[in-house]
Scaffold this motif. Structure first.
Motif, PDB file in Angstrom:
ATOM      1  N   ASP A  82       1.262  -1.445  -0.061  1.00 19.29           N
ATOM      2  CA  ASP A  82      -0.160  -0.110  -0.073  1.00 19.29           C
ATOM      3  C   ASP A  82       0.849   0.939   0.122  1.00 19.29           C
ATOM      4  OD1 ASP A  82      -1.527   2.231   0.247  1.00 19.29           O
ATOM      5  OD2 ASP A  82      -3.194   1.188   2.256  1.00 19.29           O
ATOM      6  N   SER A  83       1.597   1.928  -1.182  1.00 20.94           N
ATOM      7  CA  SER A  83       1.602   3.618  -1.353  1.00 20.94           C
ATOM      8  C   SER A  83       1.151   4.394  -1.665  1.00 20.94           C
ATOM      9  CB  SER A  83       2.715   2.726  -2.371  1.00 20.94           C
ATOM     10  OG  SER A  83       4.073   3.597  -2.737  1.00 20.94           O
ATOM     11  N   THR A  84       0.110   4.498  -1.210  1.00 22.72           N
ATOM     12  CA  THR A  84      -1.430   5.151  -0.700  1.00 22.72           C
ATOM     13  C   THR A  84      -0.119   7.065  -0.351  1.00 22.72           C
ATOM     14  OG1 THR A  84      -3.556   4.084  -0.829  1.00 22.72           O
ATOM     15  CG2 THR A  84      -2.830   6.542  -0.385  1.00 22.72           C
ATOM     16  N   PHE A  85       0.207   7.111   0.857  1.00 28.85           N
ATOM     17  CA  PHE A  85       0.829   8.147   1.466  1.00 28.85           C
ATOM     18  C   PHE A  85       1.448   8.364   0.856  1.00 28.85           C
ATOM     19  CE2 PHE A  85       0.019   8.510   6.291  1.00 28.85           C
ATOM     20  CZ  PHE A  85      -1.168   8.169   5.651  1.00 28.85           C
ATOM     21  N   ALA A  86       2.681   7.792  -0.589  1.00 25.94           N
ATOM     22  CA  ALA A  86       3.866   8.332  -1.196  1.00 25.94           C
ATOM     23  C   ALA A  86       3.263   8.460  -2.818  1.00 25.94           C
ATOM     24  CB  ALA A  86       5.096   6.927  -1.198  1.00 25.94           C
ATOM     25  N   SER A  87       2.389   8.261  -3.018  1.00 20.12           N
ATOM     26  CA  SER A  87       2.115   8.581  -4.282  1.00 20.12           C
ATOM     27  C   SER A  87       3.152   7.238  -5.228  1.00 20.12           C
ATOM     28  CB  SER A  87       1.661   9.675  -5.064  1.00 20.12           C
ATOM     29  OG  SER A  87       2.741   9.894  -5.302  1.00 20.12           O
ATOM     30  N   PRO A  88       2.559   7.845  -6.531  1.00 15.41           N
ATOM     31  CA  PRO A  88       3.407   7.063  -6.788  1.00 15.41           C
ATOM     32  C   PRO A  88       4.357   7.753  -8.130  1.00 15.41           C
ATOM     33  CG  PRO A  88       1.468   7.146  -8.807  1.00 15.41           C
ATOM     34  CD  PRO A  88       1.938   7.937  -7.418  1.00 15.41           C
ATOM     35  N   CYS A  89       4.391   9.302  -7.852  1.00 16.75           N
ATOM     36  CA  CYS A  89       5.945   9.865  -7.933  1.00 16.75           C
ATOM     37  C   CYS A  89       6.544  10.234  -7.235  1.00 16.75           C
ATOM     38  CB  CYS A  89       5.078  11.772  -7.350  1.00 16.75           C
ATOM     39  SG  CYS A  89       3.725  11.885  -8.902  1.00 16.75           S
ATOM     40  N   PHE A  90       6.882   9.732  -5.796  1.00 18.48           N
ATOM     41  CA  PHE A  90       7.792   9.298  -5.248  1.00 18.48           C
ATOM     42  C   PHE A  90       8.445   8.306  -4.454  1.00 18.48           C
ATOM     43  CE2 PHE A  90       6.151  13.851  -3.405  1.00 18.48           C
ATOM     44  CZ  PHE A  90       6.930  14.227  -4.300  1.00 18.48           C
ATOM     45  N   GLN A  91       7.179   6.861  -4.703  1.00 17.44           N
ATOM     46  CA  GLN A  91       8.060   5.707  -4.895  1.00 17.44           C
ATOM     47  C   GLN A  91       7.766   5.263  -5.615  1.00 17.44           C
ATOM     48  OE1 GLN A  91       7.974   3.749  -0.443  1.00 17.44           O
ATOM     49  NE2 GLN A  91       6.134   3.492  -1.164  1.00 17.44           N
ATOM     50  N   ASN A  92       7.683   4.213  -5.812  1.00 18.76           N
ATOM     51  CA  ASN A  92       7.516   2.894  -7.135  1.00 18.76           C
ATOM     52  C   ASN A  92       8.288   1.271  -6.170  1.00 18.76           C
ATOM     53  OD1 ASN A  92       8.191   5.538  -9.647  1.00 18.76           O
ATOM     54  ND2 ASN A  92       6.691   4.658  -9.089  1.00 18.76           N
ATOM     55  N   PRO A  93       7.296   0.980  -5.745  1.00 22.78           N
ATOM     56  CA  PRO A  93       7.430  -0.167  -5.160  1.00 22.78           C
ATOM     57  C   PRO A  93       8.064  -2.008  -6.255  1.00 22.78           C
ATOM     58  CG  PRO A  93       5.692   1.201  -3.719  1.00 22.78           C
ATOM     59  CD  PRO A  93       5.790   1.473  -5.013  1.00 22.78           C
ATOM     60  N   ILE A  94       7.436  -1.050  -7.119  1.00 20.96           N
ATOM     61  CA  ILE A  94       8.195  -2.450  -7.711  1.00 20.96           C
ATOM     62  C   ILE A  94       9.103  -2.446  -8.462  1.00 20.96           C
ATOM     63  CG2 ILE A  94       7.155  -3.423 -10.552  1.00 20.96           C
ATOM     64  CD1 ILE A  94       4.559  -2.813  -9.856  1.00 20.96           C
ATOM     65  N   LEU A  95       9.747  -1.333  -8.394  1.00 20.19           N
ATOM     66  CA  LEU A  95      10.902  -1.190  -8.792  1.00 20.19           C
ATOM     67  C   LEU A  95      12.212  -2.049  -7.297  1.00 20.19           C
ATOM     68  CD1 LEU A  95      11.542   2.048 -10.276  1.00 20.19           C
ATOM     69  CD2 LEU A  95      11.309  -0.015 -11.678  1.00 20.19           C
ATOM     70  N   LEU A  96      11.377  -1.907  -6.188  1.00 21.29           N
ATOM     71  CA  LEU A  96      11.680  -2.122  -5.022  1.00 21.29           C
ATOM     72  C   LEU A  96      11.901  -3.254  -4.946  1.00 21.29           C
ATOM     73  CD1 LEU A  96      11.151   1.142  -3.347  1.00 21.29           C
ATOM     74  CD2 LEU A  96      13.803  -0.025  -4.299  1.00 21.29           C
ATOM     75  N   GLY A  97      11.241  -4.299  -5.678  1.00 17.77           N
ATOM     76  CA  GLY A  97      10.624  -5.860  -5.685  1.00 17.77           C
ATOM     77  C   GLY A  97       9.233  -5.901  -5.397  1.00 17.77           C
ATOM     78  N   ALA A  98       8.613  -5.257  -5.173  1.00 16.94           N
ATOM     79  CA  ALA A  98       6.872  -5.386  -4.616  1.00 16.94           C
ATOM     80  C   ALA A  98       6.217  -6.011  -5.843  1.00 16.94           C
ATOM     81  CB  ALA A  98       5.860  -4.263  -4.624  1.00 16.94           C
ATOM     82  N   ASP A  99       5.096  -6.947  -5.642  1.00 17.89           N
ATOM     83  CA  ASP A  99       4.478  -7.948  -7.100  1.00 17.89           C
ATOM     84  C   ASP A  99       3.289  -7.132  -7.338  1.00 17.89           C
ATOM     85  OD1 ASP A  99       6.651  -9.808  -7.017  1.00 17.89           O
ATOM     86  OD2 ASP A  99       5.685  -9.892  -4.797  1.00 17.89           O
ATOM     87  N   ILE A 100       3.028  -6.276  -6.257  1.00 23.02           N
ATOM     88  CA  ILE A 100       1.586  -5.831  -6.721  1.00 23.02           C
ATOM     89  C   ILE A 100       1.443  -4.446  -5.779  1.00 23.02           C
ATOM     90  CG2 ILE A 100      -1.134  -5.458  -6.256  1.00 23.02           C
ATOM     91  CD1 ILE A 100      -0.907  -8.984  -6.412  1.00 23.02           C
ATOM     92  N   VAL A 101       1.333  -3.672  -6.040  1.00 26.13           N
ATOM     93  CA  VAL A 101       1.119  -1.605  -5.646  1.00 26.13           C
ATOM     94  C   VAL A 101      -0.060  -1.457  -5.494  1.00 26.13           C
ATOM     95  CG1 VAL A 101       2.165   0.914  -5.701  1.00 26.13           C
ATOM     96  CG2 VAL A 101       3.462  -1.517  -6.360  1.00 26.13           C
ATOM     97  N   MET A 102      -0.788  -1.336  -4.118  1.00 23.97           N
ATOM     98  CA  MET A 102      -2.038  -0.293  -3.745  1.00 23.97           C
ATOM     99  C   MET A 102      -2.113   0.689  -4.251  1.00 23.97           C
ATOM    100  SD  MET A 102      -3.962  -0.050  -1.289  1.00 23.97           S
ATOM    101  CE  MET A 102      -5.413   0.590  -1.160  1.00 23.97           C
ATOM    102  N   HIS A 103      -3.209   1.549  -4.173  1.00 28.29           N
ATOM    103  CA  HIS A 103      -2.969   2.992  -3.840  1.00 28.29           C
ATOM    104  C   HIS A 103      -4.950   3.447  -4.055  1.00 28.29           C
ATOM    105  CE1 HIS A 103       1.045   4.278  -4.557  1.00 28.29           C
ATOM    106  NE2 HIS A 103       0.497   3.936  -5.802  1.00 28.29           N
ATOM    107  N   SER A 104      -5.090   3.931  -2.459  1.00 30.13           N
ATOM    108  CA  SER A 104      -6.767   4.646  -2.675  1.00 30.13           C
ATOM    109  C   SER A 104      -6.608   5.148  -3.653  1.00 30.13           C
ATOM    110  CB  SER A 104      -6.620   5.432  -1.374  1.00 30.13           C
ATOM    111  OG  SER A 104      -7.746   5.645  -1.107  1.00 30.13           O
ATOM    112  N   SER A 105      -7.285   5.533  -4.710  1.00 33.26           N
ATOM    113  CA  SER A 105      -6.843   6.660  -5.609  1.00 33.26           C
ATOM    114  C   SER A 105      -7.304   7.835  -5.399  1.00 33.26           C
ATOM    115  CB  SER A 105      -7.247   6.436  -7.165  1.00 33.26           C
ATOM    116  OG  SER A 105      -7.882   5.536  -7.285  1.00 33.26           O
ATOM    117  N   THR A 106      -8.310   7.450  -4.146  1.00 30.38           N
ATOM    118  CA  THR A 106      -9.293   9.231  -3.683  1.00 30.38           C
ATOM    119  C   THR A 106      -8.311  10.286  -2.542  1.00 30.38           C
ATOM    120  OG1 THR A 106     -11.055   7.260  -2.776  1.00 30.38           O
ATOM    121  CG2 THR A 106     -11.284   9.577  -1.842  1.00 30.38           C
TER     122      THR A 106
END
Length: 368
Positions: free
Chosen positions: A170-194
């Protein structure tokens, strides 16, 4: 392309006969078939896919460096779909400081279906200790809600791969602008787009992005399309509109939050400030390593009555949620209910895009 360019152009999938620069809203729930029964426009029914939703999923997959994305009607639905896609009887390792909505889901909706251990994921050794024969997933939330804990995604990813576990973040607090978990080894990234992705407190939504389109992802897509908890075309249109300004909004949120965090860190009426951008933060070095910015969320412990402080703000809106252009403030424990583990003197702040002098002045008068 860089993030700013992806945000503006990657969602422009629709090429209408009228030459719209901004993709129009496609409200049709059903689409023409050809004489052979195919769907020349690429869509057959709006629950399954829609031009606006396809555009939203495309831009989010590109921003998060994934291969595919699924959009949902809320962040809670996005997370719940991941849990629902796991085989019954699976074991999940989740953070002790976890968004209360997901924690409530796991403890109530999935009671008797999944088993969960909530542990401090900032201590990687604890993860190894809690892995069982039926463990299927490690669910990470970084930065966490509301204590802004930072989990080292590279370290946790290595553990997940060693034991053949799915790592979801869950990368909601970071947004894709500041953190890309997939590049760090995550399989799935989740955001509350709200939240930051919507950015204007006017649309509800959730997003999942996958690194690989594997069997688990097929189940997730199947639940989305058959279950039908999808955002409307207008919701997707609003999110696409907001994503175009997301990188620049995030820069403003981060700049204001850092200034407010520094100000509060030396305030005599503040016991502690939780913001990963501060060198005093327990996981500041990890945050610096895996984030390009620290976003706009912070929490503080006040000396005295936290409810009194949030009741005295004038510029801030005392309201739940986060990530909008306006600054929000809330007494988090009273939102989470009687079983909360959040300290009663904790205030969570979503720092908006107002002028920083006005933000600080309002906090100062509320504390005063």
């Amino acid at each position: 392309m860089q993030t700013e360019t992806i945000a503006i152009h990657a969602g422009n999938l629709t090429h209408s006969t009228t030459g719209d620069v901004t993709p129009p809203i496609s409200l049709s729930t059903t689409f023409f078939r050809d004489e052979n029964g195919g769907y020349p426009g690429g869509h057959m029914y709006s629950r399954v896919s829609n031009p606006n939703r396809s555009a939203l999923e495309k831009v989010m997959a590109d921003l998060e460096k994934g291969t595919d994305a699924c959009a949902f009607s809320s962040g809670n639905t996005a997370g719940m779909t991941v849990f629902q896609a796991l085989p019954p009887g699976s074991h999940i390792i989740a953070p002790d400081d976890m968004y209360w909505g997901f924690k409530k889901q796991l403890q109530s909706i999935f009671e008797g279906i999944l088993t969960i251990d909530f542990i401090d994921l900032t201590q990687p050794d604890l993860i190894e200790e809690h892995i069982k024969s039926n463990t299927a997933m490690i669910w990470v939330e970084t930065p966490s809600n509301p204590l802004l804990k930072i989990t080292d995604l590279t370290v946790v990813s290595a553990i997940a791969k060693k034991h053949k576990l799915t790592l979801a973040c869950d990368s909601t607090f970071a947004s894709p602008c500041f953190q890309n978990p997939i590049l760090l080894g995550a399989d799935i990234v989740m955001h509350s787009s709200t939240k930051y992705i919507g950015g204007h407190s006017d649309v509800l939504g959730g997003i999942l992005v996958t690194a690989v389109q594997d069997e688990l992802w097929s189940r997730i897509r199947n639940i989305q399309q058959i279950g039908g908890a999808v955002p409307s075309p207008f919701d997707c249109f609003l999110l696409l509109r907001s994503i175009k300004t997301l990188p620049y909004r995030m820069k403003g949120h981060a700049e204001n939050a850092m200034a407010l965090a520094k100000y509060l860190s030396v305030h005599p009426k503040i016991e502690a400030v939780y913001y990963p951008g501060l060198p005093s933060h327990a996981q500041h070095e990890i945050a610096t390593k895996q984030m390009s910015g620290f976003a706009g969320m912070l929490s503080i412990l006040v000396k005295g009555d936290a409810r009194k402080v949030v009741n005295q703000v004038r510029l801030f809106a005392q309201a739940t949620s986060l990530g909008g252009v306006e600054s929000l403030i809330e007494h988090r424990a009273s939102v989470e209910g009687p079983d909360t583990k959040t300290p009663q003197n904790l205030i969570r702040i979503s720092v908006g895009l107002e002028h920083i002098d006005d933000i600080i002045a309002d906090i100062e008068q509320a504390l005063g």
